[in-house]
Scaffold this active site. Structure first.
Site, short mmCIF file in Angstrom:
data_model
loop_
_atom_site.label_atom_id
_atom_site.label_comp_id
_atom_site.label_asym_id
_atom_site.label_seq_id
_atom_site.Cartn_x
_atom_site.Cartn_y
_atom_site.Cartn_z
N LYS A 26 0.83 -1.21 0.00
CA LYS A 26 0.00 0.00 0.00
C LYS A 26 0.86 1.27 0.00
O LYS A 26 0.35 2.35 -0.27
CB LYS A 26 -0.97 0.01 1.18
CG LYS A 26 -0.36 0.23 2.54
CD LYS A 26 -1.47 0.34 3.58
CE LYS A 26 -0.91 0.64 4.97
NZ LYS A 26 -1.99 0.84 5.96
N ASP A 27 2.17 1.14 0.29
CA ASP A 27 3.08 2.28 0.23
C ASP A 27 3.64 2.51 -1.17
O ASP A 27 4.31 3.52 -1.42
CB ASP A 27 4.26 2.08 1.18
CG ASP A 27 3.85 2.12 2.64
OD1 ASP A 27 2.79 2.70 2.95
OD2 ASP A 27 4.60 1.56 3.48
N ARG A 87 -8.48 8.85 3.93
CA ARG A 87 -9.47 7.78 3.77
C ARG A 87 -10.13 7.46 5.10
O ARG A 87 -11.37 7.39 5.20
CB ARG A 87 -8.77 6.52 3.22
CG ARG A 87 -9.66 5.29 3.12
CD ARG A 87 -8.85 4.08 2.67
NE ARG A 87 -7.86 3.69 3.66
CZ ARG A 87 -8.10 2.86 4.68
NH1 ARG A 87 -9.30 2.34 4.85
NH2 ARG A 87 -7.13 2.55 5.52
N ARG A 88 -9.33 7.27 6.15
CA ARG A 88 -9.89 6.92 7.45
C ARG A 88 -10.71 8.05 8.05
O ARG A 88 -11.72 7.82 8.72
CB ARG A 88 -8.77 6.49 8.40
CG ARG A 88 -8.22 5.10 8.07
CD ARG A 88 -7.01 4.74 8.89
NE ARG A 88 -6.58 3.37 8.62
CZ ARG A 88 -5.36 2.92 8.81
NH1 ARG A 88 -4.40 3.74 9.27
NH2 ARG A 88 -5.05 1.66 8.54
N ARG A 124 0.72 10.57 13.30
CA ARG A 124 1.62 9.78 12.47
C ARG A 124 2.52 8.94 13.35
O ARG A 124 2.51 9.04 14.56
CB ARG A 124 2.46 10.71 11.58
CG ARG A 124 1.75 11.14 10.30
CD ARG A 124 2.74 11.58 9.25
NE ARG A 124 3.73 10.55 8.98
CZ ARG A 124 4.97 10.82 8.59
NH1 ARG A 124 5.36 12.07 8.42
NH2 ARG A 124 5.83 9.84 8.36
N ARG A 178 2.04 4.76 17.50
CA ARG A 178 0.65 5.21 17.62
C ARG A 178 -0.05 4.54 18.79
O ARG A 178 -0.86 5.16 19.48
CB ARG A 178 -0.08 4.96 16.29
CG ARG A 178 0.28 6.00 15.24
CD ARG A 178 -0.48 5.80 13.95
NE ARG A 178 0.26 4.97 13.02
CZ ARG A 178 -0.16 4.66 11.80
NH1 ARG A 178 -1.33 5.10 11.38
NH2 ARG A 178 0.58 3.91 11.00
N CYS A 234 -2.55 11.03 -5.83
CA CYS A 234 -3.22 12.28 -5.48
C CYS A 234 -3.67 12.25 -4.02
O CYS A 234 -3.65 11.23 -3.35
CB CYS A 234 -4.41 12.51 -6.39
SG CYS A 234 -5.75 11.32 -6.14
#
Length: 301
Positions: free
Chosen positions: A80-81, A128-129, A146, A152, A239
Protein backbone atom coordinates in the site's frame (compact mmCIF):
# COMPACT_ATOMS: atom_id res chain seq x y z
CA UNK A 1 24.19 -18.29 -2.55
CA UNK A 2 23.86 -15.04 -0.60
CA UNK A 3 21.37 -12.22 -1.21
CA UNK A 4 20.76 -8.86 0.43
CA UNK A 5 17.23 -7.78 1.31
CA UNK A 6 16.47 -4.13 1.99
CA UNK A 7 13.70 -2.99 4.32
CA UNK A 8 12.68 -0.18 6.62
CA UNK A 9 13.86 -0.36 10.22
CA UNK A 10 10.46 -0.45 11.98
CA UNK A 11 9.20 -3.50 13.88
CA UNK A 12 6.43 -4.00 11.29
CA UNK A 13 8.83 -3.78 8.36
CA UNK A 14 11.13 -6.35 9.96
CA UNK A 15 8.17 -8.66 10.72
CA UNK A 16 7.07 -8.46 7.08
CA UNK A 17 10.59 -9.13 5.86
CA UNK A 18 10.75 -12.17 8.15
CA UNK A 19 7.57 -13.53 6.54
CA UNK A 20 9.12 -13.04 3.12
CA UNK A 21 12.35 -14.74 4.22
CA UNK A 22 10.37 -17.74 5.42
CA UNK A 23 8.82 -18.17 1.97
CA UNK A 24 12.20 -17.74 0.32
CA UNK A 25 14.10 -20.18 2.52
CA UNK A 26 11.32 -22.77 2.22
CA UNK A 27 12.01 -22.73 -1.50
CA UNK A 28 15.81 -22.45 -1.11
CA UNK A 29 16.86 -23.89 2.27
CA UNK A 30 20.59 -23.21 1.75
CA UNK A 31 20.11 -19.57 0.87
CA UNK A 32 22.11 -17.04 2.93
CA UNK A 33 20.33 -13.75 3.61
CA UNK A 34 21.58 -10.39 4.86
CA UNK A 35 18.95 -7.93 6.06
CA UNK A 36 19.84 -4.32 5.28
CA UNK A 37 17.76 -1.87 7.34
CA UNK A 38 17.29 1.47 5.63
CA UNK A 39 15.87 4.61 7.23
CA UNK A 40 13.64 6.43 4.76
CA UNK A 41 12.57 10.05 4.46
CA UNK A 42 9.10 9.04 5.62
CA UNK A 43 10.60 7.61 8.81
CA UNK A 44 12.63 10.75 9.49
CA UNK A 45 9.94 13.38 8.78
CA UNK A 46 7.39 11.93 11.19
CA UNK A 47 6.03 15.22 12.55
CA UNK A 48 4.16 16.33 9.42
CA UNK A 49 1.23 14.85 7.46
CA UNK A 50 2.38 12.72 4.54
CA UNK A 51 0.26 14.66 2.05
CA UNK A 52 2.30 17.79 2.88
CA UNK A 53 5.72 16.24 2.30
CA UNK A 54 5.33 13.96 -0.70
CA UNK A 55 3.04 11.06 0.14
CA UNK A 56 3.64 7.41 0.94
CA UNK A 57 6.41 7.04 -1.63
CA UNK A 58 8.70 8.66 0.94
CA UNK A 59 8.68 5.30 2.74
CA UNK A 60 10.39 3.56 -0.17
CA UNK A 61 12.55 6.18 -1.93
CA UNK A 62 15.88 5.32 -0.28
CA UNK A 63 15.20 1.60 -0.49
CA UNK A 64 14.57 1.82 -4.24
CA UNK A 65 17.77 3.83 -4.63
CA UNK A 66 19.68 1.03 -2.90
CA UNK A 67 18.05 -1.47 -5.27
CA UNK A 68 18.96 0.55 -8.35
CA UNK A 69 22.53 0.97 -7.06
CA UNK A 70 22.71 -2.82 -6.48
CA UNK A 71 23.48 -2.36 -2.79
CA UNK A 72 20.57 -4.76 -2.22
CA UNK A 73 19.08 -7.52 -4.38
CA UNK A 74 15.45 -7.38 -3.21
CA UNK A 75 13.33 -4.72 -1.48
CA UNK A 76 10.43 -5.78 0.75
CA UNK A 77 7.56 -3.31 1.15
CA UNK A 78 4.01 -2.90 2.35
CA UNK A 79 2.39 -2.76 -1.05
CA UNK A 80 0.00 0.00 0.00
CA UNK A 81 3.08 2.28 0.23
CA UNK A 82 4.01 1.65 -3.42
CA UNK A 83 3.36 4.35 -6.04
CA UNK A 84 1.52 3.27 -9.17
CA UNK A 85 4.49 3.92 -11.44
CA UNK A 86 7.78 2.34 -10.38
CA UNK A 87 11.20 3.77 -11.32
CA UNK A 88 12.53 2.56 -14.68
CA UNK A 89 14.39 -0.70 -14.24
CA UNK A 90 12.36 -1.94 -11.25
CA UNK A 91 9.33 -4.21 -11.01
CA UNK A 92 7.20 -6.13 -8.51
CA UNK A 93 8.73 -9.58 -8.39
CA UNK A 94 6.12 -11.24 -6.21
CA UNK A 95 3.48 -10.78 -3.54
CA UNK A 96 2.80 -12.98 -0.53
CA UNK A 97 -0.67 -14.30 0.41
CA UNK A 98 -2.76 -11.38 1.60
CA UNK A 99 -3.40 -10.91 5.30
CA UNK A 100 -6.76 -9.54 6.50
CA UNK A 101 -7.26 -6.26 4.62
CA UNK A 102 -9.67 -4.72 7.15
CA UNK A 103 -9.06 -1.84 9.53
CA UNK A 104 -9.37 -2.17 13.30
CA UNK A 105 -10.72 0.23 15.93
CA UNK A 106 -8.63 0.44 19.11
CA UNK A 107 -9.50 2.37 22.26
CA UNK A 108 -9.04 2.19 26.02
CA UNK A 109 -12.41 3.88 26.54
CA UNK A 110 -14.84 2.73 23.86
CA UNK A 111 -15.76 -0.62 22.33
CA UNK A 112 -16.98 0.67 18.95
CA UNK A 113 -16.29 3.61 16.68
CA UNK A 114 -20.01 4.35 16.53
CA UNK A 115 -20.17 4.63 20.34
CA UNK A 116 -17.62 7.44 20.69
CA UNK A 117 -19.33 10.54 22.12
CA UNK A 118 -19.23 14.11 20.85
CA UNK A 119 -15.77 15.61 21.22
CA UNK A 120 -13.94 12.30 21.65
CA UNK A 121 -10.70 12.24 19.63
CA UNK A 122 -9.71 9.76 16.95
CA UNK A 123 -6.08 9.86 15.87
CA UNK A 124 -5.26 9.47 12.17
CA UNK A 125 -3.59 11.38 9.32
CA UNK A 126 -5.23 9.20 6.67
CA UNK A 127 -7.73 11.08 4.52
CA UNK A 128 -9.47 7.78 3.77
CA UNK A 129 -9.89 6.92 7.45
CA UNK A 130 -11.08 10.43 8.28
CA UNK A 131 -13.86 10.27 5.69
CA UNK A 132 -14.98 6.74 6.59
CA UNK A 133 -14.83 7.39 10.34
CA UNK A 134 -17.04 10.46 9.97
CA UNK A 135 -19.46 8.42 7.83
CA UNK A 136 -19.94 6.15 10.84
CA UNK A 137 -19.74 8.78 13.58
CA UNK A 138 -19.77 12.48 12.71
CA UNK A 139 -19.65 13.61 16.36
CA UNK A 140 -15.99 12.78 16.89
CA UNK A 141 -12.97 15.04 16.48
CA UNK A 142 -10.13 13.88 14.24
CA UNK A 143 -6.60 14.60 15.44
CA UNK A 144 -3.54 14.22 13.22
CA UNK A 145 -1.44 11.22 14.21
CA UNK A 146 1.62 9.78 12.47
CA UNK A 147 4.23 7.23 13.42
CA UNK A 148 4.65 3.49 13.10
CA UNK A 149 2.18 1.02 14.59
CA UNK A 150 3.84 0.80 18.01
CA UNK A 151 4.35 4.57 18.22
CA UNK A 152 0.65 5.21 17.62
CA UNK A 153 -0.30 2.60 20.20
CA UNK A 154 2.00 4.34 22.70
CA UNK A 155 0.31 7.67 22.03
CA UNK A 156 -3.06 6.05 22.68
CA UNK A 157 -1.81 4.53 25.94
CA UNK A 158 -0.38 7.91 26.99
CA UNK A 159 -3.80 9.51 26.64
CA UNK A 160 -2.95 11.77 23.70
CA UNK A 161 -6.05 10.53 21.87
CA UNK A 162 -9.11 8.45 22.74
CA UNK A 163 -8.94 5.98 19.85
CA UNK A 164 -6.97 4.98 16.78
CA UNK A 165 -7.64 3.00 13.62
CA UNK A 166 -4.92 0.68 12.32
CA UNK A 167 -4.72 -2.08 9.73
CA UNK A 168 -5.54 -5.52 11.11
CA UNK A 169 -2.64 -6.95 9.10
CA UNK A 170 -0.07 -4.70 10.76
CA UNK A 171 -1.41 -5.44 14.23
CA UNK A 172 -1.21 -9.17 13.62
CA UNK A 173 2.32 -8.97 12.27
CA UNK A 174 3.62 -7.19 15.38
CA UNK A 175 1.54 -9.37 17.74
CA UNK A 176 -0.80 -6.60 18.89
CA UNK A 177 -4.12 -7.98 17.64
CA UNK A 178 -5.26 -8.44 21.26
CA UNK A 179 -5.80 -4.65 21.36
CA UNK A 180 -8.54 -4.75 18.73
CA UNK A 181 -11.95 -3.65 20.01
CA UNK A 182 -13.77 -3.77 16.67
CA UNK A 183 -12.88 -5.02 13.21
CA UNK A 184 -14.42 -2.60 10.73
CA UNK A 185 -16.19 -4.36 7.86
CA UNK A 186 -14.20 -3.83 4.64
CA UNK A 187 -17.43 -3.41 2.68
CA UNK A 188 -18.30 -0.39 4.86
CA UNK A 189 -14.90 0.86 6.00
CA UNK A 190 -13.27 0.32 2.61
CA UNK A 191 -9.54 -0.51 2.81
CA UNK A 192 -6.62 1.28 1.21
CA UNK A 193 -5.33 0.02 -2.13
CA UNK A 194 -3.33 -3.20 -1.55
CA UNK A 195 -3.74 -3.06 2.23
CA UNK A 196 -2.45 -6.24 3.87
CA UNK A 197 -0.17 -7.19 0.95
CA UNK A 198 3.59 -7.68 1.27
CA UNK A 199 5.50 -7.30 -1.99
CA UNK A 200 9.06 -7.80 -3.15
CA UNK A 201 10.55 -5.31 -5.60
CA UNK A 202 13.47 -6.29 -7.81
CA UNK A 203 15.54 -5.11 -10.76
CA UNK A 204 13.96 -6.05 -14.09
CA UNK A 205 17.25 -7.29 -15.49
CA UNK A 206 18.04 -9.58 -12.56
CA UNK A 207 16.69 -12.67 -14.28
CA UNK A 208 17.84 -15.12 -11.62
CA UNK A 209 16.17 -13.29 -8.72
CA UNK A 210 13.06 -12.70 -10.83
CA UNK A 211 12.81 -16.43 -11.59
CA UNK A 212 13.00 -17.26 -7.87
CA UNK A 213 10.33 -14.73 -6.93
CA UNK A 214 7.96 -16.00 -9.62
CA UNK A 215 7.89 -19.33 -7.80
CA UNK A 216 6.60 -17.82 -4.55
CA UNK A 217 4.23 -15.29 -6.10
CA UNK A 218 0.66 -15.72 -4.77
CA UNK A 219 -1.52 -15.50 -7.87
CA UNK A 220 -4.85 -14.56 -6.24
CA UNK A 221 -3.27 -11.77 -4.23
CA UNK A 222 -1.40 -10.57 -7.31
CA UNK A 223 -4.64 -10.29 -9.28
CA UNK A 224 -6.21 -8.29 -6.45
CA UNK A 225 -3.19 -5.99 -6.34
CA UNK A 226 -3.35 -5.38 -10.10
CA UNK A 227 -7.04 -4.50 -9.94
CA UNK A 228 -6.67 -2.19 -6.95
CA UNK A 229 -3.62 -0.42 -8.35
CA UNK A 230 -5.38 0.01 -11.71
CA UNK A 231 -8.15 1.84 -9.84
CA UNK A 232 -5.55 4.05 -8.16
CA UNK A 233 -3.93 4.85 -11.50
CA UNK A 234 -7.21 5.76 -13.19
CA UNK A 235 -8.10 8.35 -10.59
CA UNK A 236 -4.72 10.02 -10.56
CA UNK A 237 -2.09 7.86 -8.90
CA UNK A 238 -0.77 9.40 -5.71
CA UNK A 239 -3.22 12.28 -5.48
CA UNK A 240 -4.49 13.54 -2.12
CA UNK A 241 -8.09 12.45 -2.72
CA UNK A 242 -9.40 10.00 -0.08
CA UNK A 243 -10.15 6.67 -1.72
CA UNK A 244 -10.30 2.94 -1.10
CA UNK A 245 -11.17 -0.34 -2.77
CA UNK A 246 -12.14 -3.81 -1.59
CA UNK A 247 -11.89 -6.81 -3.93
CA UNK A 248 -12.99 -10.43 -3.68
CA UNK A 249 -12.25 -13.26 -6.11
CA UNK A 250 -15.15 -15.66 -6.63
CA UNK A 251 -14.21 -18.35 -9.12
CA UNK A 252 -13.82 -16.56 -12.46
CA UNK A 253 -15.40 -13.35 -11.14
CA UNK A 254 -13.92 -10.44 -9.25
CA UNK A 255 -16.31 -8.36 -7.16
CA UNK A 256 -15.21 -4.95 -5.95
CA UNK A 257 -16.49 -1.94 -4.07
CA UNK A 258 -14.57 1.32 -4.22
CA UNK A 259 -15.04 4.88 -3.06
CA UNK A 260 -13.70 8.35 -3.65
CA UNK A 261 -14.31 11.57 -1.77
CA UNK A 262 -13.54 14.26 -4.34
CA UNK A 263 -14.03 17.82 -3.08
CA UNK A 264 -15.92 16.43 -0.10
CA UNK A 265 -18.39 14.41 -2.20
CA UNK A 266 -18.47 10.73 -1.21
CA UNK A 267 -19.21 8.24 -4.00
CA UNK A 268 -19.18 4.45 -4.07
CA UNK A 269 -18.69 2.22 -7.08
CA UNK A 270 -19.63 -1.47 -7.22
CA UNK A 271 -19.04 -3.85 -10.10
CA UNK A 272 -18.13 -7.38 -11.11
CA UNK A 273 -15.43 -8.40 -13.56
CA UNK A 274 -15.22 -11.78 -15.25
CA UNK A 275 -11.99 -13.35 -16.39
CA UNK A 276 -10.91 -16.53 -18.14
CA UNK A 277 -7.67 -18.45 -18.20
CA UNK A 278 -6.18 -16.07 -20.77
CA UNK A 279 -6.89 -12.93 -18.76
CA UNK A 280 -5.74 -14.68 -15.58
CA UNK A 281 -2.37 -15.24 -17.26
CA UNK A 282 -2.23 -11.82 -18.90
CA UNK A 283 -3.16 -9.40 -16.14
CA UNK A 284 -3.01 -6.43 -18.52
CA UNK A 285 -6.41 -7.58 -19.81
CA UNK A 286 -7.94 -7.26 -16.34
CA UNK A 287 -6.14 -3.96 -15.80
CA UNK A 288 -7.53 -2.48 -19.02
CA UNK A 289 -11.04 -3.65 -18.20
CA UNK A 290 -11.09 -2.02 -14.79
CA UNK A 291 -9.57 1.14 -16.23
CA UNK A 292 -12.45 1.28 -18.71
CA UNK A 293 -15.01 0.90 -15.92
CA UNK A 294 -13.61 3.73 -13.83
CA UNK A 295 -12.86 5.94 -16.83
CA UNK A 296 -16.53 5.70 -17.87
CA UNK A 297 -17.50 6.69 -14.33
CA UNK A 298 -15.38 9.84 -14.87
CA UNK A 299 -13.60 9.66 -11.51
CA UNK A 300 -10.53 11.80 -11.86
CA UNK A 301 -8.75 13.83 -9.21
Amino acid sequence: MKIKIGTRSSALAFAQTSLFMKELTTLLPDLEIDIIKIKTTGDILYDRPLVDIGGKSLFIKEIEEALLDKRIDIAVHSMKDMPVDLPPGLKIGCVLPREDCADAFISLKYDKLSEMPKGATLGTCSGRRKVLAHNINNKIDIKGLRGNVLTRIDKLNNGEIDAIILAVAGLKRVNQEHLIKEILSPTLFIPAVAQGIICAEVGEEDEFICSILEKINHRETYIQAVIERAFLKVIGGDCKTPLGIYTELRGHYIDFIAFTAINGTYKEYKNRLSFNEKSARDLSIIENEIKNIFSKANIKC
